[in-house]
Write a protein that holds these residues in place. Structure first.
Motif, PDB file in Angstrom:
ATOM      1  N   GLY A  45       0.780  -1.118  -0.081  1.00  0.00           N
ATOM      2  CA  GLY A  45      -0.479   0.160   0.206  1.00  0.00           C
ATOM      3  C   GLY A  45       1.050   1.256   0.266  1.00  0.00           C
ATOM      4  O   GLY A  45       0.090   2.503   0.282  1.00  0.00           O
ATOM      5  N   ARG A  46       1.405   1.153  -0.101  1.00  0.00           N
ATOM      6  CA  ARG A  46       3.491   2.732  -0.390  1.00  0.00           C
ATOM      7  C   ARG A  46       3.675   2.247  -1.392  1.00  0.00           C
ATOM      8  O   ARG A  46       5.226   2.299  -1.300  1.00  0.00           O
ATOM      9  CB  ARG A  46       3.619   2.393   1.030  1.00  0.00           C
ATOM     10  CG  ARG A  46       2.880   1.884   2.708  1.00  0.00           C
ATOM     11  CD  ARG A  46       2.652   3.603   2.762  1.00  0.00           C
ATOM     12  NE  ARG A  46       2.758   4.247   3.669  1.00  0.00           N
ATOM     13  CZ  ARG A  46       3.023   5.553   3.860  1.00  0.00           C
ATOM     14  NH1 ARG A  46       1.752   6.345   3.947  1.00  0.00           N
ATOM     15  NH2 ARG A  46       3.527   6.277   3.962  1.00  0.00           N
ATOM     16  N   PRO A  47       3.204   2.673  -2.262  1.00  0.00           N
ATOM     17  CA  PRO A  47       4.120   2.721  -3.792  1.00  0.00           C
ATOM     18  C   PRO A  47       4.989   3.488  -3.844  1.00  0.00           C
ATOM     19  O   PRO A  47       4.967   4.576  -2.677  1.00  0.00           O
ATOM     20  CB  PRO A  47       2.880   2.522  -5.193  1.00  0.00           C
ATOM     21  CG  PRO A  47       1.817   3.171  -4.471  1.00  0.00           C
ATOM     22  CD  PRO A  47       2.255   3.292  -2.962  1.00  0.00           C
ATOM     23  N   PHE A  48       5.879   3.818  -4.874  1.00  0.00           N
ATOM     24  CA  PHE A  48       7.275   4.596  -4.544  1.00  0.00           C
ATOM     25  C   PHE A  48       7.652   5.412  -3.405  1.00  0.00           C
ATOM     26  O   PHE A  48       7.885   6.931  -3.690  1.00  0.00           O
ATOM     27  CB  PHE A  48       6.152   5.805  -5.724  1.00  0.00           C
ATOM     28  CG  PHE A  48       6.184   4.742  -7.454  1.00  0.00           C
ATOM     29  CD1 PHE A  48       6.169   4.044  -7.972  1.00  0.00           C
ATOM     30  CD2 PHE A  48       3.883   4.962  -7.303  1.00  0.00           C
ATOM     31  CE1 PHE A  48       5.774   3.774  -8.638  1.00  0.00           C
ATOM     32  CE2 PHE A  48       4.144   4.073  -8.224  1.00  0.00           C
ATOM     33  CZ  PHE A  48       4.859   3.183  -9.434  1.00  0.00           C
ATOM     34  N   GLU A  49       8.052   4.815  -2.640  1.00  0.00           N
ATOM     35  CA  GLU A  49       8.499   5.028  -1.670  1.00  0.00           C
ATOM     36  C   GLU A  49       9.816   4.548  -1.354  1.00  0.00           C
ATOM     37  O   GLU A  49       9.765   3.674  -1.342  1.00  0.00           O
ATOM     38  CB  GLU A  49       7.524   5.140  -0.237  1.00  0.00           C
ATOM     39  CG  GLU A  49       6.276   5.491  -0.313  1.00  0.00           C
ATOM     40  CD  GLU A  49       5.279   5.828   0.885  1.00  0.00           C
ATOM     41  OE1 GLU A  49       5.286   5.009   1.883  1.00  0.00           O
ATOM     42  OE2 GLU A  49       4.533   6.346   1.256  1.00  0.00           O
ATOM     43  N   GLY A 105       8.631   6.016 -16.553  1.00  0.00           N
ATOM     44  CA  GLY A 105       9.148   5.424 -15.390  1.00  0.00           C
ATOM     45  C   GLY A 105       9.405   5.555 -13.908  1.00  0.00           C
ATOM     46  O   GLY A 105       8.912   6.283 -12.824  1.00  0.00           O
ATOM     47  N   ALA A 106      10.767   5.487 -14.108  1.00  0.00           N
ATOM     48  CA  ALA A 106      11.470   5.873 -12.790  1.00  0.00           C
ATOM     49  C   ALA A 106      11.308   7.099 -12.758  1.00  0.00           C
ATOM     50  O   ALA A 106      11.435   7.776 -11.323  1.00  0.00           O
ATOM     51  CB  ALA A 106      13.050   5.494 -12.924  1.00  0.00           C
ATOM     52  N   ILE A 107      11.091   8.526 -14.173  1.00  0.00           N
ATOM     53  CA  ILE A 107      11.191   9.913 -13.444  1.00  0.00           C
ATOM     54  C   ILE A 107       9.670   9.799 -12.733  1.00  0.00           C
ATOM     55  O   ILE A 107       9.867  10.611 -11.621  1.00  0.00           O
ATOM     56  CB  ILE A 107      11.553  10.626 -15.174  1.00  0.00           C
ATOM     57  CG1 ILE A 107      12.737  10.879 -14.854  1.00  0.00           C
ATOM     58  CG2 ILE A 107      11.314  11.842 -14.242  1.00  0.00           C
ATOM     59  CD1 ILE A 107      13.508  10.482 -16.803  1.00  0.00           C
ATOM     60  N   THR A 108       8.912   9.185 -13.500  1.00  0.00           N
ATOM     61  CA  THR A 108       7.848   9.656 -12.701  1.00  0.00           C
ATOM     62  C   THR A 108       7.817   9.263 -11.265  1.00  0.00           C
ATOM     63  O   THR A 108       6.900   9.683 -10.130  1.00  0.00           O
ATOM     64  CB  THR A 108       6.195   8.886 -13.522  1.00  0.00           C
ATOM     65  OG1 THR A 108       7.099   9.071 -14.797  1.00  0.00           O
ATOM     66  CG2 THR A 108       5.453   8.938 -13.008  1.00  0.00           C
ATOM     67  N   ALA A 109       8.376   7.598 -10.838  1.00  0.00           N
ATOM     68  CA  ALA A 109       8.283   7.539  -9.493  1.00  0.00           C
ATOM     69  C   ALA A 109       8.842   8.579  -8.833  1.00  0.00           C
ATOM     70  O   ALA A 109       8.471   9.011  -7.406  1.00  0.00           O
ATOM     71  CB  ALA A 109       8.880   6.283  -9.396  1.00  0.00           C
ATOM     72  N   LEU A 110      10.098   9.362  -9.877  1.00  0.00           N
ATOM     73  CA  LEU A 110      11.012  10.312  -7.966  1.00  0.00           C
ATOM     74  C   LEU A 110      10.008  11.489  -8.093  1.00  0.00           C
ATOM     75  O   LEU A 110      10.283  12.306  -7.341  1.00  0.00           O
ATOM     76  CB  LEU A 110      12.505  10.146  -8.916  1.00  0.00           C
ATOM     77  CG  LEU A 110      12.952   8.985  -8.948  1.00  0.00           C
ATOM     78  CD1 LEU A 110      14.136   9.324  -9.707  1.00  0.00           C
ATOM     79  CD2 LEU A 110      13.879   8.297  -7.121  1.00  0.00           C
ATOM     80  N   THR A 111       9.316  11.260  -9.134  1.00  0.00           N
ATOM     81  CA  THR A 111       8.286  13.413  -9.228  1.00  0.00           C
ATOM     82  C   THR A 111       7.571  12.605  -8.277  1.00  0.00           C
ATOM     83  O   THR A 111       6.654  13.935  -7.343  1.00  0.00           O
ATOM     84  CB  THR A 111       7.547  13.505 -10.793  1.00  0.00           C
ATOM     85  OG1 THR A 111       9.068  13.668 -11.544  1.00  0.00           O
ATOM     86  CG2 THR A 111       6.747  14.069 -10.788  1.00  0.00           C
ATOM     87  N   SER A 112       6.386  11.347  -8.068  1.00  0.00           N
ATOM     88  CA  SER A 112       5.433  11.500  -7.795  1.00  0.00           C
ATOM     89  C   SER A 112       6.187  11.397  -5.639  1.00  0.00           C
ATOM     90  O   SER A 112       5.233  11.679  -4.602  1.00  0.00           O
ATOM     91  CB  SER A 112       5.108   9.766  -7.446  1.00  0.00           C
ATOM     92  OG  SER A 112       5.749   8.969  -7.361  1.00  0.00           O
ATOM     93  N   VAL A 113       7.453  11.094  -5.692  1.00  0.00           N
ATOM     94  CA  VAL A 113       7.972  11.380  -4.936  1.00  0.00           C
ATOM     95  C   VAL A 113       8.033  12.146  -4.256  1.00  0.00           C
ATOM     96  O   VAL A 113       7.852  12.597  -2.400  1.00  0.00           O
ATOM     97  CB  VAL A 113       9.572  10.649  -4.130  1.00  0.00           C
ATOM     98  CG1 VAL A 113      10.876  10.743  -3.106  1.00  0.00           C
ATOM     99  CG2 VAL A 113       9.472   8.804  -4.336  1.00  0.00           C
ATOM    100  N   ARG A 114       8.723  13.075  -5.144  1.00  0.00           N
ATOM    101  CA  ARG A 114       8.561  14.425  -4.341  1.00  0.00           C
ATOM    102  C   ARG A 114       7.393  15.632  -4.442  1.00  0.00           C
ATOM    103  O   ARG A 114       6.686  16.164  -2.851  1.00  0.00           O
ATOM    104  CB  ARG A 114       9.190  15.672  -5.771  1.00  0.00           C
ATOM    105  CG  ARG A 114      10.705  15.061  -5.825  1.00  0.00           C
ATOM    106  CD  ARG A 114      11.745  15.931  -6.139  1.00  0.00           C
ATOM    107  NE  ARG A 114      11.640  17.315  -6.242  1.00  0.00           N
ATOM    108  CZ  ARG A 114      12.193  17.878  -5.411  1.00  0.00           C
ATOM    109  NH1 ARG A 114      13.466  17.788  -4.960  1.00  0.00           N
ATOM    110  NH2 ARG A 114      12.442  18.944  -5.063  1.00  0.00           N
ATOM    111  N   VAL A 115       6.127  14.868  -4.625  1.00  0.00           N
ATOM    112  CA  VAL A 115       5.273  15.843  -4.511  1.00  0.00           C
ATOM    113  C   VAL A 115       4.073  15.063  -3.611  1.00  0.00           C
ATOM    114  O   VAL A 115       3.502  15.769  -2.430  1.00  0.00           O
ATOM    115  CB  VAL A 115       4.255  15.385  -5.673  1.00  0.00           C
ATOM    116  CG1 VAL A 115       2.366  15.456  -5.723  1.00  0.00           C
ATOM    117  CG2 VAL A 115       4.248  16.144  -7.021  1.00  0.00           C
TER     118      VAL A 115
END
Length: 121
Positions: A45-49, A105-115
């Motif tokens: 339940g904690r994706p992209f963290e 996909g990698a860039i989007t995941a890192l962006t989601s972490v920042r958001v």
């Protein structure tokens, strides 16, 4: 998966029309939605963290590069609209989409972490 089905209904109502339904529900929900749901289940339940966010995003990008050439070009499009399956084109599409979708996909995941950090989630 449910969110992609809702998106598909709204997109069909507003723009694309209803030709090809219900196969598009199956195609989009069971491919793209399933891959995101699998990442959510694997990460509990904690994706992209954390430190593996880019790797998870790259994996999702890799997986998202497969359904369009294989399922759509190889089966659904010829089934729905007629035509001949061109396996050379399908193989080329897969090989050419891997690098782009993995990087995005990698860039989007890192962006989601920042958001997520910015909004305090």
């Amino acid at each position: 998966m449910l969110s992609l089905v809702v998106f598909d209904v709204l997109a069909d109502a507003a723009h694309y029309g209803w030709s090809g339904q219900p196969l598009f529900f199956i195609y989009e929900g069971l491919t793209y939605g399933l891959f995101i749901d699998l990442i959510i289940v694997i990460t509990k339940g904690r994706p992209f963290e954390g430190k593996y966010a880019a790797l998870q995003g790259a994996l999702v990008g890799f997986l998202w590069s497969l359904p369009d050439p294989l399922l759509w070009e190889g089966f659904l499009r010829p089934f729905m609209y007629g035509g001949i399956v061109n396996w050379d084109k399908i193989g080329f599409d897969i090989l050419m989409s891997f690098p782009f979708t993995i990087i995005v996909g990698a860039i989007t995941a890192l962006t989601s972490v920042r958001v997520a950090r910015a909004i305090g989630a």
